[in-house]
Design an enzyme around this catalytic site. Structure first.
Site, PDB file in Angstrom:
ATOM      1  N   TRP A 232       0.818  -1.226   0.000  1.00 18.85           N
ATOM      2  CA  TRP A 232       0.000   0.000   0.000  1.00 18.85           C
ATOM      3  C   TRP A 232       0.848   1.271   0.000  1.00 18.85           C
ATOM      4  CZ3 TRP A 232      -4.530  -0.764   4.078  1.00 18.85           C
ATOM      5  CH2 TRP A 232      -5.386  -1.773   3.611  1.00 18.85           C
ATOM      6  N   LYS A 233       2.116   1.142   0.320  1.00 17.53           N
ATOM      7  CA  LYS A 233       2.987   2.322   0.489  1.00 17.53           C
ATOM      8  C   LYS A 233       2.361   3.264   1.515  1.00 17.53           C
ATOM      9  CE  LYS A 233       4.817   1.452  -4.036  1.00 17.53           C
ATOM     10  NZ  LYS A 233       5.551   1.932  -5.184  1.00 17.53           N
TER      11      LYS A 233
ATOM     12  N   HIS B 238      13.163  -1.916  -0.322  1.00 19.17           N
ATOM     13  CA  HIS B 238      12.391  -1.370  -1.439  1.00 19.17           C
ATOM     14  C   HIS B 238      13.162  -0.185  -2.023  1.00 19.17           C
ATOM     15  CE1 HIS B 238       9.256   0.605  -3.718  1.00 19.17           C
ATOM     16  NE2 HIS B 238       8.599  -0.539  -3.689  1.00 19.17           N
TER      17      HIS B 238
ATOM     18  N   GLU C 289      12.265   2.608  -2.953  1.00 16.66           N
ATOM     19  CA  GLU C 289      11.913   3.915  -2.365  1.00 16.66           C
ATOM     20  C   GLU C 289      12.633   4.117  -1.037  1.00 16.66           C
ATOM     21  OE1 GLU C 289       7.670   3.379  -2.646  1.00 16.66           O
ATOM     22  OE2 GLU C 289       7.824   3.524  -4.821  1.00 16.66           O
TER      23      GLU C 289
ATOM     24  N   GLY D  32       5.564   2.411 -10.300  1.00 14.50           N
ATOM     25  CA  GLY D  32       4.678   3.568 -10.273  1.00 14.50           C
ATOM     26  C   GLY D  32       4.695   4.395 -11.550  1.00 14.50           C
TER      27      GLY D  32
ATOM     28  N   SER E 271       4.472  -1.729 -11.724  1.00 13.71           N
ATOM     29  CA  SER E 271       3.315  -1.508 -12.599  1.00 13.71           C
ATOM     30  C   SER E 271       2.649  -2.809 -13.046  1.00 13.71           C
ATOM     31  CB  SER E 271       3.705  -0.648 -13.808  1.00 13.71           C
ATOM     32  OG  SER E 271       4.137   0.630 -13.380  1.00 13.71           O
TER      33      SER E 271
ATOM     34  N   GLY F   4       1.940  -2.400  -6.113  1.00 15.91           N
ATOM     35  CA  GLY F   4       1.753  -1.105  -5.464  1.00 15.91           C
ATOM     36  C   GLY F   4       0.387  -0.538  -5.784  1.00 15.91           C
ATOM     37  N   GLY F   5       0.335   0.362  -6.760  1.00 16.14           N
ATOM     38  CA  GLY F   5      -0.896   1.081  -7.089  1.00 16.14           C
ATOM     39  C   GLY F   5      -2.124   0.199  -7.238  1.00 16.14           C
TER      40      GLY F   5
END
Ligand code: PGA
Length: 251
Positions: free
Chosen positions: A10-11, A95, A97, A173, A212, A233-234
């Site tokens: 979910w980040k 990760h 990020e 992303g 993605s 993710g998204g």
């Protein structure tokens, strides 16, 4: 046979009410999915909500990061022992990020890895190259460096509880996904590094693809023989997309 694993990341997204709806929709939709293991990695404040609202028989939960230290005077950090106390199943480590926004080096990733495996929680270790590294022909060298850091520090027993995730930074992303052939090639490379430690182990460890992944490309990616699931993710923020990706395992 490696059971496919689909993990939602979910980040830094979510609110109580939205999460409740998302979790209810995911819980409702998973009944028919038997050939796939599902997990959701939520921000720390919502882990209790996730663990309460998800049916643990069908979906497990995890954290997105962990402290490199054991319990003690580390204001703001959350230890692996604390996560273990609540029945945490997975922790995402390294990760991109975390590596790029928070300066996490390979050495820090290894410290976190050791904390997590010591508790019995399964780490999901992320590796991946930037677009610049790929275009410079350095993708394999980067993955190798990131993997060797962990492989040199881990026992076979610890590795047997580890999941790896290949996440090309240029695909995270961005809507730009690695082609199935590009992803498969990198997954084979990752499994070759694992085989250098233990050939049998390499056949048992799951290597996820992340970047993605969405319903429209999941079937083809998940059909590759060395892609054992996805780190999403998204698309994990929409129940129907997350469930469609999970359903793609069966198709
Ligand atoms: P994305 O993120 O699916 O939104 O590209 C994947 C990840 O960062 O784990």
């Amino acid at each position: 046979m490696r059971k496919k694993l689909i993990v939602g990341n979910w980040k830094m997204n979510g609110r109580l009410a939205d999460n409740a709806q998302l979790l209810a929709d995911v819980s409702d939709g998973i009944g028919a999915l038997s050939d796939v293991e599902l997990a959701v990695c939520a921000p720390y404040p919502y882990l209790a909500q996730v663990s309460t609202l998800l049916n643990p028989v069908h979906v497990s939960w995890g954290a997105q990061d962990v402290s490199r230290y054991a319990d003690g005077a580390y204001t703001g950090d959350v230890s692996a022992e604390m996560l273990c106390d609540f029945g945490c199943r997975f922790v995402i480590i390294g990760h991109s990020e975390r590596r790029s926004c928070f300066g996490e080096s390979d050495a820090i990733v290894v410290e976190k890895y050791k904390r997590v495996v010591a508790t019995g929680i399964s780490p999901i270790v992320c590796v991946g190259e930037t677009i610049h590294e790929r275009e410079s022909g350095l993708a394999n060298a980067v993955i190798l460096r990131q993997m060797v850091a962990v492989l040199d520090a881990a026992s076979v027993n610890e590795l047997s509880r580890t999941v790896f995730a290949y996440e090309p930074v240029w695909a995270i992303g961005t809507g730009r996904t690695a082609t199935p052939a590009q992803a498969q090639e990198m997954h084979v490379f990752i499994r070759q590094q694992l085989a250098r430690v233990d050939a049998d182990l390499a056949q048992r460890i799951r290597v996820l693809y992340g970047g993605s992944m969405k319903p429209s490309n999941a079937t083809e990616l998940l059909a590759q023989s060395d892609i054992d699931g996805g780190l999403i993710g998204g698309a994990s923020l929409l129940a129907k997309d997350f469930l469609a990706i999970a359903a793609a395992v069966n198709s």
